[in-house]
Design an enzyme around this catalytic site. Structure first.
Site, PDB file in Angstrom:
ATOM      1  N   GLU A   1      49.407  50.624  39.352  1.00 27.81           N
ATOM      2  CA  GLU A   1      50.520  49.675  39.218  1.00 27.81           C
ATOM      3  C   GLU A   1      51.041  49.586  37.783  1.00 27.81           C
ATOM      4  OE1 GLU A   1      49.244  45.713  40.042  1.00 27.81           O
ATOM      5  OE2 GLU A   1      51.250  44.960  40.452  1.00 27.81           O
TER       6      GLU A   1
ATOM      7  N   LYS B   1      53.912  66.722  56.997  1.00 30.22           N
ATOM      8  CA  LYS B   1      55.340  66.698  56.667  1.00 30.22           C
ATOM      9  C   LYS B   1      55.761  65.719  55.591  1.00 30.22           C
ATOM     10  CE  LYS B   1      56.775  63.934  60.684  1.00 30.22           C
ATOM     11  NZ  LYS B   1      57.596  63.897  61.892  1.00 30.22           N
TER      12      LYS B   1
ATOM     13  N   GLY C   1      43.439  35.452  40.109  1.00 25.64           N
ATOM     14  CA  GLY C   1      43.636  36.162  41.379  1.00 25.64           C
ATOM     15  C   GLY C   1      42.374  36.226  42.217  1.00 25.64           C
TER      16      GLY C   1
ATOM     17  N   ARG D   1      42.325  41.926  48.168  1.00 26.34           N
ATOM     18  CA  ARG D   1      41.809  40.861  47.312  1.00 26.34           C
ATOM     19  C   ARG D   1      41.005  39.802  48.071  1.00 26.34           C
ATOM     20  NH1 ARG D   1      46.144  38.527  43.305  1.00 26.34           N
ATOM     21  NH2 ARG D   1      46.461  37.187  45.128  1.00 26.34           N
TER      22      ARG D   1
ATOM     23  N   ASP E   1      38.686  38.180  32.457  1.00 28.60           N
ATOM     24  CA  ASP E   1      38.401  38.146  31.020  1.00 28.60           C
ATOM     25  C   ASP E   1      39.011  36.928  30.328  1.00 28.60           C
ATOM     26  OD1 ASP E   1      40.832  39.350  31.651  1.00 28.60           O
ATOM     27  OD2 ASP E   1      40.824  40.688  29.934  1.00 28.60           O
ATOM     28  N   ASP E   2      40.245  36.609  30.644  1.00 27.88           N
ATOM     29  CA  ASP E   2      40.867  35.446  30.018  1.00 27.88           C
ATOM     30  C   ASP E   2      40.149  34.144  30.376  1.00 27.88           C
ATOM     31  OD1 ASP E   2      42.766  36.849  28.664  1.00 27.88           O
ATOM     32  OD2 ASP E   2      44.383  36.489  30.104  1.00 27.88           O
TER      33      ASP E   2
ATOM     34  N   LYS F   1      34.625  37.985  37.415  1.00 30.80           N
ATOM     35  CA  LYS F   1      35.401  38.264  38.633  1.00 30.80           C
ATOM     36  C   LYS F   1      36.643  39.061  38.288  1.00 30.80           C
ATOM     37  CE  LYS F   1      38.956  36.605  39.158  1.00 30.80           C
ATOM     38  NZ  LYS F   1      40.233  35.887  39.103  1.00 30.80           N
ATOM     39  N   THR F   2      36.938  40.102  38.987  1.00 27.74           N
ATOM     40  CA  THR F   2      38.253  40.729  39.053  1.00 27.74           C
ATOM     41  C   THR F   2      38.166  42.037  39.809  1.00 27.74           C
ATOM     42  OG1 THR F   2      40.065  41.806  37.895  1.00 27.74           O
ATOM     43  CG2 THR F   2      38.014  41.737  36.719  1.00 27.74           C
ATOM     44  N   ILE F   3      39.077  42.200  40.761  1.00 27.41           N
ATOM     45  CA  ILE F   3      39.108  43.456  41.513  1.00 27.41           C
ATOM     46  C   ILE F   3      39.500  44.611  40.601  1.00 27.41           C
ATOM     47  CG2 ILE F   3      39.658  42.357  43.721  1.00 27.41           C
ATOM     48  CD1 ILE F   3      42.533  43.586  43.359  1.00 27.41           C
ATOM     49  N   ASP F   4      40.183  44.300  39.476  1.00 28.56           N
ATOM     50  CA  ASP F   4      40.687  45.360  38.599  1.00 28.56           C
ATOM     51  C   ASP F   4      39.576  46.155  37.922  1.00 28.56           C
ATOM     52  OD1 ASP F   4      43.117  44.401  39.288  1.00 28.56           O
ATOM     53  OD2 ASP F   4      43.623  43.558  37.339  1.00 28.56           O
TER      54      ASP F   4
ATOM     55  N   GLY G   1      46.528  46.795  39.878  1.00 29.98           N
ATOM     56  CA  GLY G   1      45.787  46.988  38.636  1.00 29.98           C
ATOM     57  C   GLY G   1      46.739  47.316  37.507  1.00 29.98           C
ATOM     58  N   ARG G   2      47.230  46.287  36.822  1.00 28.76           N
ATOM     59  CA  ARG G   2      48.224  46.531  35.792  1.00 28.76           C
ATOM     60  C   ARG G   2      47.621  46.915  34.459  1.00 28.76           C
ATOM     61  NH1 ARG G   2      52.804  42.128  35.263  1.00 28.76           N
ATOM     62  NH2 ARG G   2      53.256  43.377  33.428  1.00 28.76           N
TER      63      ARG G   2
ATOM     64  N   ARG H   1      46.214  29.590  38.245  1.00 24.15           N
ATOM     65  CA  ARG H   1      46.316  30.342  36.994  1.00 24.15           C
ATOM     66  C   ARG H   1      46.505  29.461  35.759  1.00 24.15           C
ATOM     67  NH1 ARG H   1      46.353  35.781  37.869  1.00 24.15           N
ATOM     68  NH2 ARG H   1      46.801  36.413  40.005  1.00 24.15           N
TER      69      ARG H   1
END
Lengths: 552, 552
Positions: free
Chosen positions: B309, B240, B79, B425, B173-174, B200-203, B249-250, B143
């Site tokens: 998420e 209101k 991603g 992202r 990580d992978d 790298k990862t936004i997570d 972020g799973r 991917r």
């Protein structure tokens, strides 16, 4: 209130005033007497005391400031728009420049605050907390409509109690219409309270030959364009999704058009065009499917589609369907109530005219159900609940599946959906909106000091630097005509829709085939406050193209 | 590519390099030999050639630069994350500093580009187009997992053809795990190709004792916090709606936690806490309902709830249900296929264990259906399709309706839903990420020049100014342990979850009751590139609290 680093830094920003407002006073230059936009005789009859007033332009003056203090009430009406706090701080500074003993009162949670006598005095410590910030939280906003004599009289009680000489109503077309009616009423009864309007709405549909733009449009479209640009870049990096992005704006497509001009997406639907061409929902779907097919032929199975929130209500066939549904379900309410849930859709189909039944049949079941069965307490169709972005992507998917079977399409089609609205209404105002709003508030103070009522605060020449902006006032009746509302003819400010022969739309039309086929995405990025002027201070492209003047 | 004014202005930005990298060369300082994070014997056996390498720290050197040109391949994997283009431009400048004849090749659309021999040379004119920009569009991402000997050998063909000495893999990580496996393989066969990873990862879940953060997390959370802040201000102005905001972020809740620390919403669910406390979905719902009730008692019928998420997969009861569903529907596929659609939910209920049947019954029908019937082509539950934000708001609504009947709640409850992921992202990198990424790329070049392989590029001391950052390399095997993946034990980099005894979470816990009851919203506003350092250059609060050092 804990402040973010950006908020702390923005406190120091000094909005730029037009040069004409930087003297000790202003000189009023009156133009010719004005006419309403339409139905002159009717409007004149309804506004005997405030019709035909001249446009006002201020000139700089070094005379002594008017010395009498003024007490002013201010109301935020309707949906939030970036810059509301700056209108109030400009107004505050303006009345303090007139006389340091002037006072400002904010009515709480919208026009209801005036009627119910909920208010607070806005002192400099409060004002300073909110300079250059987004939101309407300084006094809150609300949607109560000021329409009746009872409300006006009730409001006058508290205005008199507080010694308020003038009321500033910050709102959209309806709120400004009501400001004009209130101005007329207070003048007619000799209440001694002036009423001034300020043009607010992110939708951009409160503008005309004399009001160049409403405040908030600039900031909101910049926020939406930031995230649309980011999604486009994701789209163009991952190359695997079609993103359907719905944008706020039910009555007009200015927001979608501005974002399209800024971001150059593959498709942008403009409701006004759909209506003018009498397009069906299927034709809108075909137009998007056409883009998907053309791009798939180039190996591009991705793209971005912008959809204005109000689309569904602009499609003439759907509009006719909704009208017949409303009539049908009102006329045969008892009969319909006895229909078993499973038979309801079929019952409705059978009772519609052939043309509307065909439109009804073309809708996905979920949408047909929403249109006909999910009604609000007043029995009206709840169009805002329809997820138009999903409706379109689903219908496009079905169309593509059909074309695939016919061997006319061989791409992949995966979708993502977004809706942007609340993300932009309360953003910190861009430098443009910070300046524009502060100037509108300050100008409102000058209109008050010069005895005006029934005027809208006005700044023009907006594609030039703020120092060159022309400040003044426009009689609100000048923007009015008669329109049917809830079955009655009413005086209203004419809503500005996207003009299909206007420069912004023509620019879009000129470019859209290129944007559709190729990747022409631009990435505006986030609003900047501190950088180079060409990044921080540019007004909306809509304004730039409309003015057809030099780029700022 | 047509550039926005901001993009044009950002071209001029010069990322700040750590002082150690500003000499003509670097001196390598080796630390002690390292151990893997767990399962040392197993990892050692799997990585005989690259296990136990020392951590590397660079020191500044004024020796002559290594003179031999290097040819380097670069891959963007997985991603998008803001700053990828700066890793590549830092890498480019780094290898050019080594020798101006060095060359950089980008493999297209992810690791698949290496296997399929799709590449392009990245020359200075291309690099210059992408400096300080968001997105991965310079070469695209993908991917494909580099896992098999066949892929490695196929890749080696093109690496040899292009005379490439080193491969830089920018990924999560992978992807970094696979970079380590590839490094080991190329070393084992004497391929003469070094492999370097970049985190790298936004997570934010690729970090550990030696990697302080992954790139992109800073920018993405700033974008999300901007729009969350705007929504909070809207919420606090209109008073209101309850806004339910799902955040990407799973696998971990770092994004939600960082946004909570920045924005101070009324509720933020942290998946790791839900799991640790073995909370049920009903308990999560009760927690949110409790906030709604407490605020309603103060007349506040509005608020903001942040939801990660991945929540649904962290709820132990739901996890157990999903596991049994997977087994059940696999074991009795034929029997289930014969069940009539209307009977499916009942059939499933009847075949589940009592505990899981109870969980199943507690879910809204739509979600039960998604969990059990909408399965991907591999037969797996498609958890990502579940609109967790709507699931929660609906369940909270039901709970409140029940409490209202019991006379325990008397507020109004209207909801709005948002999901932010794709918006962040591909944003233009913040100054922090622009600097961090450029430095990571430059450091990767120095690792290559010094003959390293199986290392991850590393910059530390990140809450200090970039000039003080410590540059070097971390053996990837050091971060690994053995975990079960698809039924097999595999060497993997351990994912960093939110630590419930870590400083960021403890800070949140300390404040959340206050944030729940009162309006403590902060409004971070958009990322700024040109203003005061305390606005533009601050790193994430997660990093600040984790480092427990002075505020930057």
């Amino acid at each position: 209130m804990e402040k973010s680093p950006l908020q702390q830094a923005r406190v120091a920003y000094k909005p730029q005033l037009p040069n004409v407002l930087t003297g000790t006073a202003v000189k009023v230059v009156e133009g010719e007497a004005t006419q309403s936009a339409g139905d002159q005789e009717d409007i004149k009859k309804l506004f005997p005391n405030t019709y035909g007033l001249p446009e006002i332009v201020f000139e700089k003056s070094s005379d002594a400031a008017p010395s009498k203090p003024v007490n002013v009430g201010v109301i935020l009406s309707g949906g939030q728009a970036p810059g509301g706090h700056n209108v109030i701080s400009g107004l505050f500074d303006g009345i303090k420049a007139i006389n340091k003993d002037s006072r400002l009162y904010g009515f709480l949670m919208g026009p209801g605050g005036l009627v119910d006598h909920n208010y607070k005095e806005l002192t400099s410590d409060i004002i300073d907390e909110y300079r250059n910030t987004g939101g309407f939280d300084i006094i809150g906003s609300g949607r109560t409509k000021l329409e009746t004599k009872e409300q006006f009289d009730k409001g006058l009680e508290i205005l008199r109690e507080l010694g308020i000489n003038a009321l500033v109503i910050i709102g959209g077309d309806d709120s400004n219409t009501n400001a004009a009616i209130l101005a007329e009423y207070y003048k007619a009864i000799g209440a001694g309270v002036q009423v001034i309007g300020v043009p607010k709405t992110i939708d951009g549909d409160l503008k005309n030959s004399v009001i160049e733009t409403s405040f908030g449009f600039d900031t909101a479209t910049k926020v939406y364009s930031e995230v649309i640009g980011n999604i486009q870049r994701d789209c163009n990096s991952a190359k695997k999704y079609w993103h359907f992005i719905k944008l706020m704006g039910r009555s007009a497509s200015h927001i979608a058009l501005e974002c399209a001009l800024k971001c150059q997406p593959n498709v942008c639907i403009i409701s006004e065009e759909v209506e003018a061409k009498d397009m069906t929902l299927d034709q809108v779907v075909d137009e998007i499917a056409d883009a998907v097919i053309k791009r798939a032929e180039k190996g591009k199975n991705y793209g971005v589609v912008l959809v204005p929130e109000g689309l569904i209500e602009f499609i003439p066939a759907v509009k006719r369907l909704i009208a017949e549904l409303n009539d049908l379900l009102a006329a045969k309410a008892d009969e319909f109530a006895a229909v078993a849930p499973k038979e309801q859709l079929a019952w409705i189909s059978a009772h519609l005219s052939a043309a509307n039944a065909a439109t009804y049949a073309s809708l996905p079941t979920g949408v047909a159900r929403q249109l006909s069965l999910d009604r609000d307490p007043h029995g009206n169709v709840q169009v805002s609940l329809i997820e138009t972005e999903k409706l379109l992507s689903e219908m496009v998917g079905k169309r593509l599946a059909q074309l695939k079977e016919e061997g006319k399409y061989n791409g992949k089609y995966s979708t993502m959906h977004h809706f942007f609205g609340y993300e932009g209404r309360c953003a910190d105002p861009s430098n443009f909106d910070a300046n524009y709003c502060y100037g509108l508030g300050y100008t409102a103070a000058m209109l008050i000091a010069n005895g005006m009522t029934g005027y809208m605060s006005s700044l023009r020449n907006l594609t030039f630097a703020p120092v060159n902006w022309v400040a003044g006032g426009i009689p609100i009746t000048m923007m009015m005509n008669m329109e049917r509302r809830h079955g009655e003819m009413k005086p209203v400010i004419r809503k500005a829709l996207v003009e299909l022969d206007g420069a912004p739309f023509l620019k879009f039309v000129k470019m859209r085939e290129t944007w559709k086929a190729d990747d022409c995405y631009t990435y505006p990025g986030p609003i900047q406050y501190f950088g180079p002027a060409e990044v921080c201070d540019i007004p909306s492209l809509t304004l730039v193209y409309e003015q057809k003047r030099r780029k700022y």
